[in-house]
Scaffold this motif. Structure first.
Motif, PDB file in Angstrom:
ATOM      1  N   LYS A 159      -7.085  -6.380  -0.652  1.00  0.00           N
ATOM      2  CA  LYS A 159      -6.155  -6.973   0.293  1.00  0.00           C
ATOM      3  C   LYS A 159      -4.965  -6.031   0.436  1.00  0.00           C
ATOM      4  CE  LYS A 159      -3.267 -11.064   1.161  1.00  0.00           C
ATOM      5  NZ  LYS A 159      -3.611 -11.084   2.586  1.00  0.00           N
ATOM      6  N   LEU A 160      -4.448  -5.930   1.651  1.00  0.00           N
ATOM      7  CA  LEU A 160      -3.345  -5.012   1.924  1.00  0.00           C
ATOM      8  C   LEU A 160      -2.203  -5.750   2.604  1.00  0.00           C
ATOM      9  CD1 LEU A 160      -3.541  -1.376   3.132  1.00  0.00           C
ATOM     10  CD2 LEU A 160      -2.110  -2.966   4.425  1.00  0.00           C
ATOM     11  N   LEU A 161      -0.978  -5.489   2.165  1.00  0.00           N
ATOM     12  CA  LEU A 161       0.215  -6.057   2.792  1.00  0.00           C
ATOM     13  C   LEU A 161       1.181  -4.939   3.142  1.00  0.00           C
ATOM     14  CD1 LEU A 161       1.101  -9.171   0.565  1.00  0.00           C
ATOM     15  CD2 LEU A 161       0.139  -9.193   2.872  1.00  0.00           C
ATOM     16  N   ASP A 162       1.739  -4.999   4.343  1.00  0.00           N
ATOM     17  CA  ASP A 162       2.792  -4.052   4.679  1.00  0.00           C
ATOM     18  C   ASP A 162       4.142  -4.655   4.307  1.00  0.00           C
ATOM     19  OD1 ASP A 162       3.181  -5.956   6.624  1.00  0.00           O
ATOM     20  OD2 ASP A 162       3.016  -4.592   8.331  1.00  0.00           O
ATOM     21  N   ARG A 163       5.233  -3.987   4.656  1.00  0.00           N
ATOM     22  CA  ARG A 163       6.570  -4.428   4.251  1.00  0.00           C
ATOM     23  C   ARG A 163       6.879  -5.839   4.769  1.00  0.00           C
ATOM     24  NH1 ARG A 163      11.403  -2.004   2.719  1.00  0.00           N
ATOM     25  NH2 ARG A 163      13.309  -3.041   3.455  1.00  0.00           N
ATOM     26  N   GLU A 216      -6.284  -4.800  -6.942  1.00  0.00           N
ATOM     27  CA  GLU A 216      -6.728  -5.876  -6.062  1.00  0.00           C
ATOM     28  C   GLU A 216      -5.844  -6.036  -4.831  1.00  0.00           C
ATOM     29  OE1 GLU A 216      -6.735  -9.303  -8.529  1.00  0.00           O
ATOM     30  OE2 GLU A 216      -8.542  -8.737  -9.623  1.00  0.00           O
ATOM     31  N   LEU A 217      -4.608  -5.514  -4.893  1.00  0.00           N
ATOM     32  CA  LEU A 217      -3.674  -5.642  -3.777  1.00  0.00           C
ATOM     33  C   LEU A 217      -2.926  -4.338  -3.612  1.00  0.00           C
ATOM     34  CD1 LEU A 217      -2.052  -7.355  -1.680  1.00  0.00           C
ATOM     35  CD2 LEU A 217      -0.493  -7.931  -3.562  1.00  0.00           C
ATOM     36  N   GLN A 262      -5.093  -0.714  11.590  1.00  0.00           N
ATOM     37  CA  GLN A 262      -4.995   0.064  10.350  1.00  0.00           C
ATOM     38  C   GLN A 262      -5.216  -0.814   9.128  1.00  0.00           C
ATOM     39  OE1 GLN A 262      -1.069   1.605  10.917  1.00  0.00           O
ATOM     40  NE2 GLN A 262      -1.759   3.472  11.951  1.00  0.00           N
ATOM     41  N   GLN A 263      -4.643  -1.999   9.153  1.00  0.00           N
ATOM     42  CA  GLN A 263      -4.798  -2.904   8.019  1.00  0.00           C
ATOM     43  C   GLN A 263      -6.251  -3.311   7.848  1.00  0.00           C
ATOM     44  OE1 GLN A 263      -2.208  -6.286   8.164  1.00  0.00           O
ATOM     45  NE2 GLN A 263      -3.006  -7.202   6.299  1.00  0.00           N
ATOM     46  N   ARG A 264      -6.898  -3.660   8.944  1.00  0.00           N
ATOM     47  CA  ARG A 264      -8.305  -4.064   8.862  1.00  0.00           C
ATOM     48  C   ARG A 264      -9.172  -2.931   8.337  1.00  0.00           C
ATOM     49  NH1 ARG A 264     -11.164  -4.617  14.434  1.00  0.00           N
ATOM     50  NH2 ARG A 264     -10.930  -2.362  14.199  1.00  0.00           N
ATOM     51  N   ASN A 265      -8.972  -1.717   8.852  1.00  0.00           N
ATOM     52  CA  ASN A 265      -9.804  -0.582   8.453  1.00  0.00           C
ATOM     53  C   ASN A 265      -9.581  -0.198   6.993  1.00  0.00           C
ATOM     54  OD1 ASN A 265     -10.858  -0.481  11.033  1.00  0.00           O
ATOM     55  ND2 ASN A 265      -9.470   1.147  11.728  1.00  0.00           N
ATOM     56  N   LEU A 266      -8.332  -0.215   6.548  1.00  0.00           N
ATOM     57  CA  LEU A 266      -8.055   0.142   5.161  1.00  0.00           C
ATOM     58  C   LEU A 266      -8.603  -0.909   4.201  1.00  0.00           C
ATOM     59  CD1 LEU A 266      -4.411   1.560   5.422  1.00  0.00           C
ATOM     60  CD2 LEU A 266      -6.521   2.831   4.931  1.00  0.00           C
ATOM     61  N   GLU A 267      -8.522  -2.176   4.569  1.00  0.00           N
ATOM     62  CA  GLU A 267      -9.070  -3.227   3.715  1.00  0.00           C
ATOM     63  C   GLU A 267     -10.589  -3.094   3.614  1.00  0.00           C
ATOM     64  OE1 GLU A 267      -5.865  -6.907   4.122  1.00  0.00           O
ATOM     65  OE2 GLU A 267      -7.665  -6.904   5.361  1.00  0.00           O
ATOM     66  N   ARG A 306      -7.567  -8.441  12.610  1.00  0.00           N
ATOM     67  CA  ARG A 306      -8.120  -8.087  11.299  1.00  0.00           C
ATOM     68  C   ARG A 306      -8.960  -9.207  10.712  1.00  0.00           C
ATOM     69  NH1 ARG A 306      -5.809  -9.787   6.490  1.00  0.00           N
ATOM     70  NH2 ARG A 306      -3.973 -11.123   6.669  1.00  0.00           N
ATOM     71  N   ALA A 307      -8.709 -10.429  11.177  1.00  0.00           N
ATOM     72  CA  ALA A 307      -9.443 -11.553  10.609  1.00  0.00           C
ATOM     73  C   ALA A 307     -10.731 -11.841  11.361  1.00  0.00           C
ATOM     74  CB  ALA A 307      -8.562 -12.795  10.604  1.00  0.00           C
ATOM     75  N   TRP A 308     -10.793 -11.397  12.626  1.00  0.00           N
ATOM     76  CA  TRP A 308     -11.961 -11.735  13.440  1.00  0.00           C
ATOM     77  C   TRP A 308     -12.585 -10.466  14.005  1.00  0.00           C
ATOM     78  CZ3 TRP A 308     -13.739 -16.466  13.010  1.00  0.00           C
ATOM     79  CH2 TRP A 308     -12.847 -17.484  12.657  1.00  0.00           C
ATOM     80  N   THR A 309     -13.792 -10.194  13.565  1.00  0.00           N
ATOM     81  CA  THR A 309     -14.537  -9.065  14.125  1.00  0.00           C
ATOM     82  C   THR A 309     -15.607  -9.556  15.081  1.00  0.00           C
ATOM     83  OG1 THR A 309     -16.042  -9.158  12.229  1.00  0.00           O
ATOM     84  CG2 THR A 309     -14.148  -7.661  12.078  1.00  0.00           C
ATOM     85  N   HIS A 310     -15.967 -10.837  15.011  1.00  0.00           N
ATOM     86  CA  HIS A 310     -16.978 -11.396  15.914  1.00  0.00           C
ATOM     87  C   HIS A 310     -16.237 -12.002  17.105  1.00  0.00           C
ATOM     88  CE1 HIS A 310     -15.625 -14.560  13.275  1.00  0.00           C
ATOM     89  NE2 HIS A 310     -16.060 -15.478  14.125  1.00  0.00           N
TER      90      HIS A 310
END
Length: 416
Positions: free
Chosen positions: A70-74, A47-48, A59-64, A109-113
């Motif tokens: 959900k994805l978190l970097d360092r 899940e994470l 990158q985060q948006r595309n991978l999610e 990543r949170a807003w595509t519209h």
């Protein structure tokens, strides 16, 4: 892996090292690796996903989207850990500020519209601001509020520092890589109950306690936030006020986890951060090679031989108390040498100066004489300098000191 285990509630399913000759701008990994990891994520019902490195917002948006997780970097993971650990008002504010600064760069990543909202009245208005612009503006406003609140907290911290400066106790700061054992050492020496666990960032908020060392010397011991390599810039800025407690230290004890395979690299990271903070090279630094009890016989023998070659290193264990007596004797010796003892005769009219010395706790004894009050002093160089700046006439010629004397621009030499 250690960072992942430091966040409560996470069940780490495993980890993988992916070598990237060149990061893909859109997905970080190549198509084949993305598909391979997707299959593993689906099979293990992940899940994470945590990535020990920097990931761009795109990158985060595309991978999610691709992995449906959900994805978190360092940086994001460290922020989550800090948010979970912050206990004081200042700590909470610092984490919120760092999180907003991080979030501001990742709104994509949170807003595509990103269609524009119509501005003005009816159909005559021009294009308004995009949703992302509105969100960025809201974050900026919140960051301004947090900075104002932090400024007030910083003023309170300055008052505390000023109050501590009046106490004639030297300050000893414990610094080191996160999870090196600073809080365990702090608790053993002070009898406090600061959170001390085998995990990263167990301590976020600095704690200070008075403790008596050998020779009857009282010091203020400070437990600071642990350092880490590649600390996110947002956190460096937000926690600078906390880390600056080290700048007031009269002596620094660098606590190292000597049992860690990368102890040398961790020590180098700590030295780099101290340099960036502006810690003076003139401040005495000692090293405690901690967790000696965790070494095997061969490792303990090697560490003992290496420590014996340096006069600023002590091998021991904060958990068992091994080797701490020698370290404390050295600290007491260093700080006792830093205290100076002087005798000064104050005119009877210099009541304000005498009161100042009493407030500082610098007077060991005093006797009345025909020409004034003879005081025996034990104080730090810092206190002596402040006294010279406040009562310069008393320092140059004690027989002329009065409460109403106007101090010159620069203090003269001291001839007690």
């Amino acid at each position: 892996m250690s960072l992942a285990n430091a966040l409560p509630g996470l069940d780490v399913a495993g980890g993988d090292v992916v070598r990237l000759p060149k990061p893909h701008p859109g997905m970080l990994f190549g198509k084949g690796k993305v598909a391979e990891l997707k299959q593993r994520i689906e099979v293990d019902e992940i899940e994470l996903v945590l990535i020990d490195g920097s990931v761009t917002p795109v990158q985060q948006r595309n991978l999610e989207r691709e992995w449906k997780v959900k994805l978190l970097d360092r940086t994001g993971l460290i922020l989550e850990i800090f948010a979970d650990r912050a206990a004081t008002r200042e700590g909470v504010l610092q984490v919120e500020l760092a999180a907003l600064s991080y979030q501001r760069t990742r709104l994509v990543r949170a807003w595509t519209h990103l269609e524009r909202q119509r501005g003005g009245l009816g159909f005559v208005g021009g294009p308004g601001e995009t949703q992302i612009e509105a969100d960025r503006r809201a974050i900026d406003e919140q960051m301004v509020k947090l900075k104002r609140q932090l400024a007030k907290v910083a003023q309170t911290r300055e008052l505390h520092r000023a109050a501590r400066a009046k106490v004639p106790y030297p300050v000893v700061a414990l610094v080191g890589y996160t999870n090196a054992g600073k809080s365990t050492l702090f608790n053993r020496l002070t009898g406090a109950e600061v959170m001390a666990k085998d995990m990263l960032f167990a301590t976020l908020d600095p704690t200070m306690r008075a403790v008596e060392l050998p020779h009857g010397l009282n010091v203020i011991l400070s437990d600071t936030v642990g350092f880490i390599s590649d600390l996110p810039t947002q956190l460096v800025a937000a926690f600078r006020a906390t880390l600056e407690e080290v700048l007031d230290a009269d002596l620094i004890v660098h606590v190292r986890d000597i049992s860690h395979p990368e102890s040398e690299l961790q020590a180098s990271d700590v030295d780099t951060i101290l340099e960036h903070l502006g810690v003076s090279d003139e401040v005495t630094r000692l090293e405690l090679w901690n967790k000696a009890d965790a070494l095997d016989d061969e490792g303990r023998a090697t560490a003992t031989n290496l420590a014996a070659r340096r006069d600023d290193v002590y091998l021991g264990s904060a958990l068992t108390g091994q080797g701490l007596d020698a370290l404390l004797q050295r600290i007491a010796g260093e700080l006792t040498a830093a205290l100076r003892e002087d005798v000064l005769t104050l005119p009877f009219a210099a009541g304000r100066a005498r009161a100042w010395l009493h407030d500082e706790g610098a007077i060991r004894s005093e006797t009345q004489g025909g020409d004034g009050t003879r005081v025996s002093l034990r104080w730090t160089e810092r206190q002596a300098s402040r006294f010279a700046a406040t009562f310069p006439d008393l320092m140059t010629d004690p027989t002329k000191g009065t409460d109403d004397a106007a101090p010159p621009a620069a203090p003269g030499p001291w001839h007690p």
